[in-house]
Design a protein around this motif. Structure first.
Motif, PDB file in Angstrom:
ATOM      1  N   LEU A 186      37.198  42.274  46.237  1.00  0.00           N
ATOM      2  CA  LEU A 186      37.991  41.167  45.684  1.00  0.00           C
ATOM      3  C   LEU A 186      37.894  41.085  44.170  1.00  0.00           C
ATOM      4  O   LEU A 186      38.759  40.499  43.519  1.00  0.00           O
ATOM      5  CB  LEU A 186      37.536  39.838  46.302  1.00  0.00           C
ATOM      6  CG  LEU A 186      37.928  39.605  47.762  1.00  0.00           C
ATOM      7  CD1 LEU A 186      37.227  38.371  48.312  1.00  0.00           C
ATOM      8  CD2 LEU A 186      39.437  39.457  47.891  1.00  0.00           C
ATOM      9  N   GLY A 187      36.860  41.677  43.588  1.00  0.00           N
ATOM     10  CA  GLY A 187      36.676  41.595  42.141  1.00  0.00           C
ATOM     11  C   GLY A 187      37.738  42.320  41.346  1.00  0.00           C
ATOM     12  O   GLY A 187      37.940  42.014  40.161  1.00  0.00           O
ATOM     13  N   ILE A 188      38.446  43.299  41.965  1.00  0.00           N
ATOM     14  CA  ILE A 188      39.492  43.999  41.214  1.00  0.00           C
ATOM     15  C   ILE A 188      40.805  43.236  41.254  1.00  0.00           C
ATOM     16  O   ILE A 188      41.769  43.644  40.603  1.00  0.00           O
ATOM     17  CB  ILE A 188      39.694  45.436  41.738  1.00  0.00           C
ATOM     18  CG1 ILE A 188      40.241  45.429  43.166  1.00  0.00           C
ATOM     19  CG2 ILE A 188      38.419  46.223  41.648  1.00  0.00           C
ATOM     20  CD1 ILE A 188      40.642  46.800  43.654  1.00  0.00           C
ATOM     21  N   LEU A 189      40.873  42.137  42.024  1.00  0.00           N
ATOM     22  CA  LEU A 189      42.090  41.330  42.095  1.00  0.00           C
ATOM     23  C   LEU A 189      41.924  39.976  41.405  1.00  0.00           C
ATOM     24  O   LEU A 189      42.755  39.567  40.594  1.00  0.00           O
ATOM     25  CB  LEU A 189      42.494  41.125  43.557  1.00  0.00           C
ATOM     26  CG  LEU A 189      43.672  40.170  43.814  1.00  0.00           C
ATOM     27  CD1 LEU A 189      44.941  40.682  43.144  1.00  0.00           C
ATOM     28  CD2 LEU A 189      43.891  39.991  45.305  1.00  0.00           C
ATOM     29  N   ILE A 190      40.837  39.259  41.742  1.00  0.00           N
ATOM     30  CA  ILE A 190      40.641  37.924  41.183  1.00  0.00           C
ATOM     31  C   ILE A 190      40.224  38.056  39.723  1.00  0.00           C
ATOM     32  O   ILE A 190      39.279  38.766  39.402  1.00  0.00           O
ATOM     33  CB  ILE A 190      39.575  37.150  41.981  1.00  0.00           C
ATOM     34  CG1 ILE A 190      39.964  37.065  43.456  1.00  0.00           C
ATOM     35  CG2 ILE A 190      39.390  35.747  41.418  1.00  0.00           C
ATOM     36  CD1 ILE A 190      38.916  36.408  44.327  1.00  0.00           C
ATOM     37  N   PRO A 191      40.934  37.418  38.801  1.00  0.00           N
ATOM     38  CA  PRO A 191      40.568  37.523  37.383  1.00  0.00           C
ATOM     39  C   PRO A 191      39.232  36.842  37.098  1.00  0.00           C
ATOM     40  O   PRO A 191      38.845  35.927  37.836  1.00  0.00           O
ATOM     41  CB  PRO A 191      41.731  36.810  36.675  1.00  0.00           C
ATOM     42  CG  PRO A 191      42.354  35.935  37.706  1.00  0.00           C
ATOM     43  CD  PRO A 191      42.122  36.589  39.028  1.00  0.00           C
ATOM     44  N   PRO A 192      38.531  37.295  36.035  1.00  0.00           N
ATOM     45  CA  PRO A 192      38.912  38.346  35.089  1.00  0.00           C
ATOM     46  C   PRO A 192      38.680  39.742  35.661  1.00  0.00           C
ATOM     47  O   PRO A 192      37.555  40.081  36.020  1.00  0.00           O
ATOM     48  CB  PRO A 192      37.984  38.091  33.897  1.00  0.00           C
ATOM     49  CG  PRO A 192      36.792  37.416  34.490  1.00  0.00           C
ATOM     50  CD  PRO A 192      37.268  36.638  35.674  1.00  0.00           C
TER      51      PRO A 192
END
Length: 725
Positions: A186-192
């Motif tokens: 999910l870290g590559i979608l939810i900013p930053p």
């Protein structure tokens, strides 16, 4: 030979055979050379060659071929010039500065060992819901992946921490593996998100708008994961059995246990009665600290609603411009012809020559009234009383105007504000009705694990989304926040005596810094008339700089910073060289006419925008099997982006769909990096096939999320349209 290798070699063989059959070898054009270059790049990367240098090498070779076909004598010089120009273009791209800063923030947070405390506190807070361990794992992965943006680190740490806990609790192996791998991505979608920065720099889309647009799709995908786990735990309890009572309880401190035994289980009324009692069960200082912690949600809610009321009811300052004229223009009144018999008109005529004679010394004296012409003599007489009264009446409002300006009337607050206030008060009453001493202990654990990370993430996102800072400046804020969190958590591991010594030097410096920040916030909210003076700003900067210098030796953070800096330099160098290689490759592809050939082929299909979107997303989905997201963006996005204008597709919306789609790049075999990260730390009995099987339902959820975003594009476009219309 392993299954993964067989699959990879079979895929490469299919690609090469297709090229050998389809390519017109007897009549090759430059466009066909471009397609051949694209195919060779994909096969070479699948063989394991470094992506950046593969792109640069292939780009240089095929750019030389393109220049050689037109002018062989200048081909080498033009190729070298192209390499220099493209490398310099990447070096001067300001957006890329934010990448090392965000990566540095992520490595600092990762090495501060926050994740163990975060997982434990969320596990206890969510213990009553179905599949609580899996849900806590997903929430922890989402928060930690958002704060770090490093998929491998999150999956590895959660594999060490959450996977053994879920297996001990009797959770299904496939469900446990799927939760960790999907949550870590999910870290590559939810900013930053670094992915959004790379896409924005490649496609020429505002990173600020991408961050605003990706916020709700990322939250939606995380909620879909949580909903799937809870439904599965309800329908198949054997896959995610409820936790035993012993793992859902938390031990109370002795003082709180005595207060609860005497005054009741609910924290707020019990602590109020203990504070007012003469002979309490605990020292007054302890009771007041616990009471302040208990009232903290109400205090924060009151401050937020107060600032919101101040901003919503403040009267907009408008300047009176009714008497101003555009430069060079003449008012209508000045165009009117003067009345001939008006006395004042004669009074401004040129006086007779005899009045202008010498001596000059007497000319500067006040002339007698008798010497003036009749109109001027009349004008020099004392004005009538009625004129004075009229002037006094007209001057009276002007005199009271400053007094009215000092106390402007406030606008009435909108009905939405009162609705939110009433709803928030109702929620607070419900929270305090259920707020037992056990939940108070969980809340204190969240205060030291969940809320610091959440505040740091929201501060970074808020400054970007609301236009207070550029992505690079916000990344610098995030790096500083990561440094502060790492120092504080390392300081918490010290002995009580060492922590008391740290407070003596740290607290005054933070008070100096916090005073200027609070003053600035109150000034921006309209509660203070003047901004903080310059000297206070410089003093606060000096205080926080001195704290950073003291924190390095006192908290022992130097090894963490050194390792984080080294890993940041390594990652940033990879990303920047990848951009250089991508830029050279794209230029060579365009020189050979490959882009034009693909555009002609796509346009000849006469597709609708929906069909083009389905085709492009299907291609990206398939490319996610052998390639990583970085290669897909830097190689294939320059091919898709020029086609969007023909189909009237917003590049921002296309980028949000691509970011959702690229979640599968970490979950789809054979290059499912998340699966290999987890397999490296999983117990021996957890096989790679079980991990792959556990990821498949979450890949299906990603496809559902893409369909929802396509059917309801306002999920991603509403926030950018509201903030930047």
């Amino acid at each position: 030979m392993k299954k993964e290798l067989r699959f990879g070699f079979a895929l490469m063989a299919i690609i090469l055979i297709a090229i050998a059959v389809v390519m017109p070898w007897g009549n090759l054009t430059d466009g066909h050379l471009g397609l051949l270059m694209l195919t060779l790049v994909v096969v070479t990367i699948m063989l394991g060659f470094p992506t950046a240098f593969t792109l640069m090498g292939m780009g240089m070779i095929f750019a030389w071929l393109a220049y050689r076909s037109s002018n062989p004598d200048l081909a080498l010089t033009q190729t070298l010039d192209l390499m220099v120009q493209r490398a310099y273009g990447v070096m001067t791209n300001d957006v890329l500065i934010s990448i090392p800063l965000f990566v540095f923030m992520g490595y600092l947070v990762e090495r501060a060992n926050l994740i163990e405390k975060l997982f434990k506190s969320l596990h206890l807070a969510l213990a009553r819901i179905p599949g609580s361990l899996a849900v806590a794992t997903l929430v922890t992965c989402a928060i930690f992946a958002t704060a770090t943006g490093i998929v491998g680190a999150v999956v590895t740490l959660m594999g060490l921490l959450a996977l053994p806990a879920m297996l001990r609790a009797g959770y299904n192996v496939k469900l446990s593996a799927g939760v960790i791998t999907a949550g870590g991505c999910l870290g590559i979608l939810i900013p930053p998100s670094v992915l959004l920065i790379v896409y924005g720099a490649t496609a020429g889309v505002s990173v600020v708008k991408l961050y605003a647009g990706a916020f709700f799709p990322g939250i939606m995908l995380a909620l879909l994961y949580v909903g799937y786990v809870m439904i599965l735990a309800r329908l198949k309890p054997e896959s995610a059995p409820p936790l035993p009572e012993s793992e859902r309880t938390i031990a109370l401190p002795p003082e709180n246990a005595r207060i609860a035994a005497r005054f009741g289980r609910r924290a707020l009324p019990a602590l109020l009665r203990a504070a007012l009692a003469k002979n309490g069960e605990a020292p007054k200082t302890h009771v007041m600290r616990q009471l302040f912690t208990t009232l903290l949600p109400a205090i924060v809610f009151a401050v937020i609603m107060g600032l919101a009321w101040q901003a919503l009811t403040r009267q907009n300052e408008t300047a009176d411009v009714s008497l101003l004229q555009e430069m060079g223009m003449v008012s209508e009144e000045s165009k009117e012809t003067p009345v001939a018999d008006e006395p004042l008109a004669e009074g401004i005529e040129e006086p007779p020559p005899e009045l202008l004679q010498e001596p000059l010394a007497e000319g500067v004296q006040e002339p007698p009234v008798e010497a003036l012409p009749a109109p001027l003599a009349n004008a020099a007489q004392e004005p009538p009383v009625e004129g004075l009264q009229a002037r006094e009446t007209t001057a009276a409002p002007a005199a009271t105007a400053p007094e009215q300006a000092k106390e402007p009337k406030r606008r009435p607050a909108p009905a939405t504000f009162w609705g939110v206030l009433a709803g928030g008060l109702a929620v607070l009453l419900l929270v305090y009705a259920l707020f037992t001493f056990a939940r108070l202990e969980i809340f204190k654990m969240l205060l030291t694990s969940f809320f610091p990370l959440a505040i740091m993430i929201l501060a970074v996102l808020g400054t970007i989304v609301f236009g207070l800072a550029t992505p690079t400046e916000a990344a610098a804020i995030g790096s500083f926040g990561g440094f502060v969190l790492a120092a504080l958590y390392l300081a918490l591991k010290k002995s009580p005596k060492q922590r008391r010594a740290l407070r003596i030097s740290w607290i005054p410096l933070w008070i100096l810094f916090g005073a200027s920040v609070v003053w600035l916030i109150l000034f921006k909210a309209g509660l203070l008339p003047l901004p903080p003076p310059d000297w206070m700003g410089w003093l606060s900067i000096a205080a926080i700089g001195l704290w950073c210098m003291l924190a390095v030796p006192q908290a022992g953070i130097l090894p963490t910073v050194k390792e984080s800096v080294f890993l940041t330099a390594k990652t940033s160098a990879m990303v920047c060289w990848l951009f250089v290689g991508s830029s050279i490759f794209s230029a060579a592809f365009a020189l050979l006419g490959g882009q034009q050939l693909i555009e002609q082929w796509v346009l000849s299909l006469d597709m609708t925008p929906t069909q083009f979107m389905l085709l492009s997303q299907a291609v990206i989905f398939i490319l996610g099997w052998p390639l990583e997201w970085t290669e897909i963006i830097v190689i294939f996005m320059p091919i898709f982006i020029p086609l969007l204008a023909h189909f009237n597709i917003d590049p921002l919306f296309f980028g949000l769909l691509v970011a959702l789609n690229l979640q599968t790049a970490f979950l789809s075999p054979p290059v499912a990096m998340a699966a290999f990260y987890l397999k490296g730390v999983a117990p021996p009995h957890v096989s790679l096939s079980q991990i792959f099987a556990g990821m498949l339902p979450f890949m299906g959820i990603q496809v559902i999320a893409m369909a929802m975003l396509y059917l309801w594009p306002q999920i991603g476009l509403w926030l950018p349209n509201v903030l930047y219309k």
